[in-house]
Motif scaffolding. Structure first.
Motif, PDB file in Angstrom:
ATOM      1  N   GLU A   1      -4.104  23.165   1.719  1.00 32.10           N
ATOM      2  CA  GLU A   1      -5.435  22.673   1.174  1.00 32.10           C
ATOM      3  C   GLU A   1      -5.400  21.477   0.663  1.00 32.10           C
ATOM      4  O   GLU A   1      -6.310  20.792   0.866  1.00 32.10           O
ATOM      5  CB  GLU A   1      -5.832  23.786   0.310  1.00 32.10           C
ATOM      6  N   PHE A   2      -4.400  21.241  -0.087  1.00 26.94           N
ATOM      7  CA  PHE A   2      -4.278  19.821  -0.749  1.00 26.94           C
ATOM      8  C   PHE A   2      -4.279  18.725   0.281  1.00 26.94           C
ATOM      9  O   PHE A   2      -4.912  17.619   0.003  1.00 26.94           O
ATOM     10  CB  PHE A   2      -3.140  19.823  -1.986  1.00 26.94           C
TER      11      PHE A   2
ATOM     12  N   GLU B   1      -7.589  18.245   1.720  1.00 21.52           N
ATOM     13  CA  GLU B   1      -8.477  17.608   1.071  1.00 21.52           C
ATOM     14  C   GLU B   1      -7.995  15.974   0.855  1.00 21.52           C
ATOM     15  O   GLU B   1      -9.116  15.020   0.817  1.00 21.52           O
ATOM     16  CB  GLU B   1      -8.485  18.053  -0.405  1.00 21.52           C
ATOM     17  N   GLU B   2      -6.657  15.834   0.781  1.00 21.56           N
ATOM     18  CA  GLU B   2      -6.263  14.377   0.534  1.00 21.56           C
ATOM     19  C   GLU B   2      -6.604  13.652   1.941  1.00 21.56           C
ATOM     20  O   GLU B   2      -6.986  12.271   1.651  1.00 21.56           O
ATOM     21  CB  GLU B   2      -5.040  14.358   0.229  1.00 21.56           C
ATOM     22  N   PHE B   3      -6.239  14.275   3.066  1.00 19.03           N
ATOM     23  CA  PHE B   3      -6.976  13.533   4.465  1.00 19.03           C
ATOM     24  C   PHE B   3      -8.351  13.225   4.186  1.00 19.03           C
ATOM     25  O   PHE B   3      -8.682  12.054   4.770  1.00 19.03           O
ATOM     26  CB  PHE B   3      -6.653  14.596   5.463  1.00 19.03           C
ATOM     27  N   GLU B   4      -9.181  14.014   3.627  1.00 14.04           N
ATOM     28  CA  GLU B   4     -10.728  13.922   3.743  1.00 14.04           C
ATOM     29  C   GLU B   4     -11.078  12.757   2.868  1.00 14.04           C
ATOM     30  O   GLU B   4     -11.785  11.754   3.142  1.00 14.04           O
ATOM     31  CB  GLU B   4     -11.575  15.029   3.357  1.00 14.04           C
TER      32      GLU B   4
ATOM     33  N   ILE C   1      -4.420  26.175  14.796  1.00 16.41           N
ATOM     34  CA  ILE C   1      -4.515  24.870  14.179  1.00 16.41           C
ATOM     35  C   ILE C   1      -4.663  24.955  12.761  1.00 16.41           C
ATOM     36  O   ILE C   1      -5.544  25.961  12.384  1.00 16.41           O
ATOM     37  CB  ILE C   1      -5.489  24.017  14.932  1.00 16.41           C
ATOM     38  N   ASP C   2      -4.452  23.763  12.006  1.00 19.68           N
ATOM     39  CA  ASP C   2      -4.920  23.929  10.561  1.00 19.68           C
ATOM     40  C   ASP C   2      -6.161  23.596  10.141  1.00 19.68           C
ATOM     41  O   ASP C   2      -6.771  24.509   9.630  1.00 19.68           O
ATOM     42  CB  ASP C   2      -3.730  22.952   9.775  1.00 19.68           C
ATOM     43  N   ARG C   3      -6.642  22.599  11.011  1.00 15.71           N
ATOM     44  CA  ARG C   3      -8.006  22.262  10.537  1.00 15.71           C
ATOM     45  C   ARG C   3      -8.712  21.632  12.036  1.00 15.71           C
ATOM     46  O   ARG C   3      -7.955  21.105  12.775  1.00 15.71           O
ATOM     47  CB  ARG C   3      -8.425  21.404   9.393  1.00 15.71           C
TER      48      ARG C   3
END
Length: 289
Positions: free
Chosen positions: A73-74, A77-80, A106-108
């Motif tokens: 999740e971190f 979020e850092e990718f975003e 897939i993750d996202r």
């Protein structure tokens, strides 16, 4: 793009981790792809075949994978934050009927693009050195190519948290030639699973093969006819003889270099630095205790 993904693939929901693990036995997953293609240094096609045919227990995770899952999740979020893009979870296993042996977890998925995001964390020194050359492990490349095949997506992003202190983002554009090549390899492998005939073992399979043989409760001690494998036996004997000779030569060279060092710990030559430190080992005296 979400509708495009939904129209082209089947989405399977599992109610528990146990159900998900059982589902994966019937497919080649993204984490299997590198091993099947011989591009995973830790596992080969034979080890995957043992798992898919029920002969061996599949990898169910360890502390490292649990930490990776916790930090996923971190990483997302850092990718975003770094890209300004938005991502969403896909809590389903995806299957594309073009490749009925393959599945994707897939993750996202990336909102507004027909793209996916794979999140990774690593503390591996060899992998960190690869990042310095703007590269990443071949098994991750196979995993993302596998996901692009199954999802039909145009692009895969790879976001990696390195050593807990560095963050890198890579992009992989869809390449039909690479996808076709990987899918042909996977299809041939899956035929081995369906026919219950083993693929050739690779160097990465040595531990899996040893574990599998060790776990057999009863083994026939009658000598088996290995005549069909005579060529393998000859090559093994010749290679071992060469290895023994190389090791003997290495020991000889090491001894001569140590003599040249004499009383010095370190020696230098253009392009070379040699260090030898004598160490004494104190062992625990059980009898005295």
């Amino acid at each position: 793009e979400e509708g495009k993904m939904e129209r082209t693939i089947q989405q399977i929901t599992t109610e528990s981790r146990e159900e998900w693990l059982e589902l994966r036995k019937g497919y080649i997953g993204g984490s299997d792809a590198g091993a099947v293609a011989g591009m995973n240094p830790y596992q080969g096609a034979y080890a995957v075949w043992l798992e898919k045919t029920g002969r061996a227990q599949g990898f169910e995770g360890n502390l490292r994978t649990e930490v990776g899952s916790y930090l996923e999740e971190f990483v997302a979020e850092e990718f975003e934050r770094q890209t300004g893009k938005k991502v969403r979870r896909v809590n389903k296993t995806l299957v594309n009927m073009l490749y009925p042996w393959a599945c994707a977890d897939i993750d996202r998925r990336v909102v507004g693009e027909f793209a996916i995001l794979e999140c990774k964390t690593t503390n591996s020194f060899p992998v960190m050195k690869m990042f310095g050359r703007n590269e990443y492990p071949a098994q991750w490349y196979c995993q993302m190519t596998h996901y692009l095949a199954v999802t039909g997506a145009d692009k895969a992003y790879l976001a990696v948290l390195i050593g807990g202190s560095e963050f890198r983002i890579f992009e992989l554009e869809r390449n039909e030639m690479e996808i076709d090549a990987l899918m042909r390899i996977e299809e041939r492998f899956w035929q081995h699973v369906q026919d219950d005939t083993p693929p050739e073992a690779m160097a990465q399979d040595a531990e899996a093969v040893s574990n599998y043989l060790t776990e057999q409760e009863t083994r026939d001690d009658t000598p088996v006819d290995l005549t069909p494998e005579t060529v393998l036996l000859q090559e093994y004997a010749e290679t071992k003889a060469q290895a023994d000779e190389y090791n003997r030569r290495l020991d000889e060279l090491k001894a001569r270099i140590c003599v040249a060092l004499g009383e010095y710990e370190t020696g230098m030559a253009e392009g070379y630095r040699v260090t030898y430190k004598a160490s004494s080992r104190n062992t625990f005296d059980v009898k005295a205790f």
